[in-house]
Design a protein around this motif. Sequence first.
Motif, short mmCIF file in Angstrom:
data_model
loop_
_atom_site.label_atom_id
_atom_site.label_comp_id
_atom_site.label_asym_id
_atom_site.label_seq_id
_atom_site.Cartn_x
_atom_site.Cartn_y
_atom_site.Cartn_z
N ALA A 148 -3.03 -7.43 -8.59
CA ALA A 148 -3.80 -7.53 -7.54
C ALA A 148 -4.99 -6.25 -7.46
O ALA A 148 -5.88 -6.69 -6.64
CB ALA A 148 -3.24 -8.48 -6.06
N MET A 149 -4.14 -5.17 -6.66
CA MET A 149 -4.46 -4.54 -6.69
C MET A 149 -5.30 -3.29 -7.25
O MET A 149 -6.62 -3.19 -7.80
CB MET A 149 -3.88 -3.33 -5.72
N PHE A 150 -4.28 -3.07 -8.28
CA PHE A 150 -4.99 -2.27 -9.67
C PHE A 150 -5.75 -2.84 -10.44
O PHE A 150 -7.16 -2.41 -11.05
CB PHE A 150 -3.90 -1.46 -10.59
N GLY A 151 -5.20 -3.85 -10.65
CA GLY A 151 -6.19 -5.18 -11.73
C GLY A 151 -7.65 -5.73 -11.12
O GLY A 151 -8.99 -5.29 -10.91
N GLY A 152 -7.58 -6.54 -10.05
CA GLY A 152 -8.29 -7.42 -9.55
C GLY A 152 -9.07 -6.48 -8.57
O GLY A 152 -10.26 -6.72 -8.48
N TYR A 153 -8.66 -5.36 -7.65
CA TYR A 153 -9.61 -4.56 -6.37
C TYR A 153 -10.07 -3.88 -7.95
O TYR A 153 -11.65 -3.77 -7.37
CB TYR A 153 -8.67 -4.22 -5.47
N GLY A 154 -9.28 -2.82 -8.75
CA GLY A 154 -9.94 -2.06 -9.49
C GLY A 154 -11.28 -2.21 -10.36
O GLY A 154 -11.99 -2.35 -10.28
N GLY A 184 -4.46 5.38 0.78
CA GLY A 184 -4.03 6.25 1.59
C GLY A 184 -3.99 5.65 2.98
O GLY A 184 -3.03 5.52 4.08
N VAL A 185 -5.31 5.20 3.58
CA VAL A 185 -6.02 4.29 4.69
C VAL A 185 -5.24 3.20 5.00
O VAL A 185 -4.86 2.62 5.45
CB VAL A 185 -6.88 4.53 4.22
N SER A 186 -5.08 2.30 4.23
CA SER A 186 -4.30 0.64 4.02
C SER A 186 -3.09 1.12 4.43
O SER A 186 -2.43 0.49 5.16
CB SER A 186 -4.79 0.18 3.18
N ALA A 187 -2.54 2.23 3.62
CA ALA A 187 -0.62 2.28 3.81
C ALA A 187 -0.63 2.20 5.40
O ALA A 187 0.19 2.76 6.21
CB ALA A 187 0.02 3.51 3.51
N VAL A 200 5.10 -7.64 -4.52
CA VAL A 200 4.70 -6.41 -4.14
C VAL A 200 4.10 -5.90 -5.49
O VAL A 200 3.39 -5.42 -5.79
CB VAL A 200 5.43 -5.79 -3.73
N ALA A 201 5.71 -6.28 -6.77
CA ALA A 201 4.53 -5.88 -7.49
C ALA A 201 3.22 -6.75 -8.73
O ALA A 201 2.73 -5.92 -8.73
CB ALA A 201 5.93 -5.95 -8.89
N PHE A 203 0.88 -1.06 0.00
CA PHE A 203 -0.38 -0.27 0.13
C PHE A 203 0.89 1.07 0.17
O PHE A 203 0.48 2.64 -0.45
CB PHE A 203 -0.85 0.05 1.14
N ILE A 204 2.63 1.43 0.63
CA ILE A 204 3.09 2.48 0.31
C ILE A 204 2.98 2.89 -0.64
O ILE A 204 2.66 3.84 -1.72
CB ILE A 204 4.28 2.08 1.35
#
Length: 308
Positions: free
Chosen positions: A221-227, A186-189, A214-215, A42-43
């Motif tokens: 996972a985040m930009f793809g899956g979560y988004g 930001g909250v998660s970071a 991390v990549a 998340f950072i």
Amino acid sequence: MAVRHPDTLLGAAFVVTWSSGFIGAELGTGSAPASTLLAWRFIIAMAVLGAWLAWRRRGIPPRDLVSHVVIGLLAQGGYLYGVFLAAEHGVVEGINNLITALQPLIAVALAVPILGESITRRQLAGFAAGLAGVVLVVGGDLHGGAPAWAYLLPFGAMLSLVGATLFERRVRPAADLPEALAVQAGVSAVLFSGLASADGALVPPADPVFWTAVAILVVIAMFGGYGLYWVNVRRTGVARVSALLYLTPPTTMLLGWVMFGSTLTPMSLLGVLVCAAAVTVALRAPAARLPEIRPARASGAPAECTRA
């Protein structure tokens, strides 16, 4: 619930990219604690999204800001930390997956009275069959060994994701997806950096495998899956996205077989077929006009069965 071609592609992309998170987690936790991996996920995501927001110079209304803080704490903090912490305390992957696989049934059950979404009995049968398919997929990994309280962690994680989904659909914040992800990252970071610091584990290892993980967790996972999770929720509703989640355990199993040489048993392969059939049933519009379950009216009248 007819599925259009673009929605089918978005759904397939969501299943694959969401499942990649489990692969990233398995890679990363081999060289660092879960809190370290989550903190740096998340950072970095916050840095990328923050730079994008600064370039766009777009503000976020206070109401949307507060809403996405809540969603981030539930869907990122509560869900991810519950799953990762359960694994750290000995809850095996099979039980973790099985408990979190209750999410579709609970999300759909709550979406009927809270959001007014409707669901047919045929679709409910598909959701129930999907859970049975998950049992087959993870059946070889259903043994105990963790302390009894640890099994509450994936259950709480699952409820956090359900709560975030229903809250977002109820409040419907107007911020675009990149702005929403920036706030939530930001909250998660802040949350996971604090947890990692408390454990003395914020400093990341130099291991290339860790940074590869991390990549994967940030980009795929985040930009793809979560988004894509939120894109699909906004386009097609809670019920359809919840059904697609039944495909993530078998997809994760197949990805694990390709990347790590995990064993595929006949029972787990049968589970893949059951999950696929169950999701097909849950997503297809009924061939005949079946009774449809709707929420009770505000006047207090009992829930009625109307024709679909």
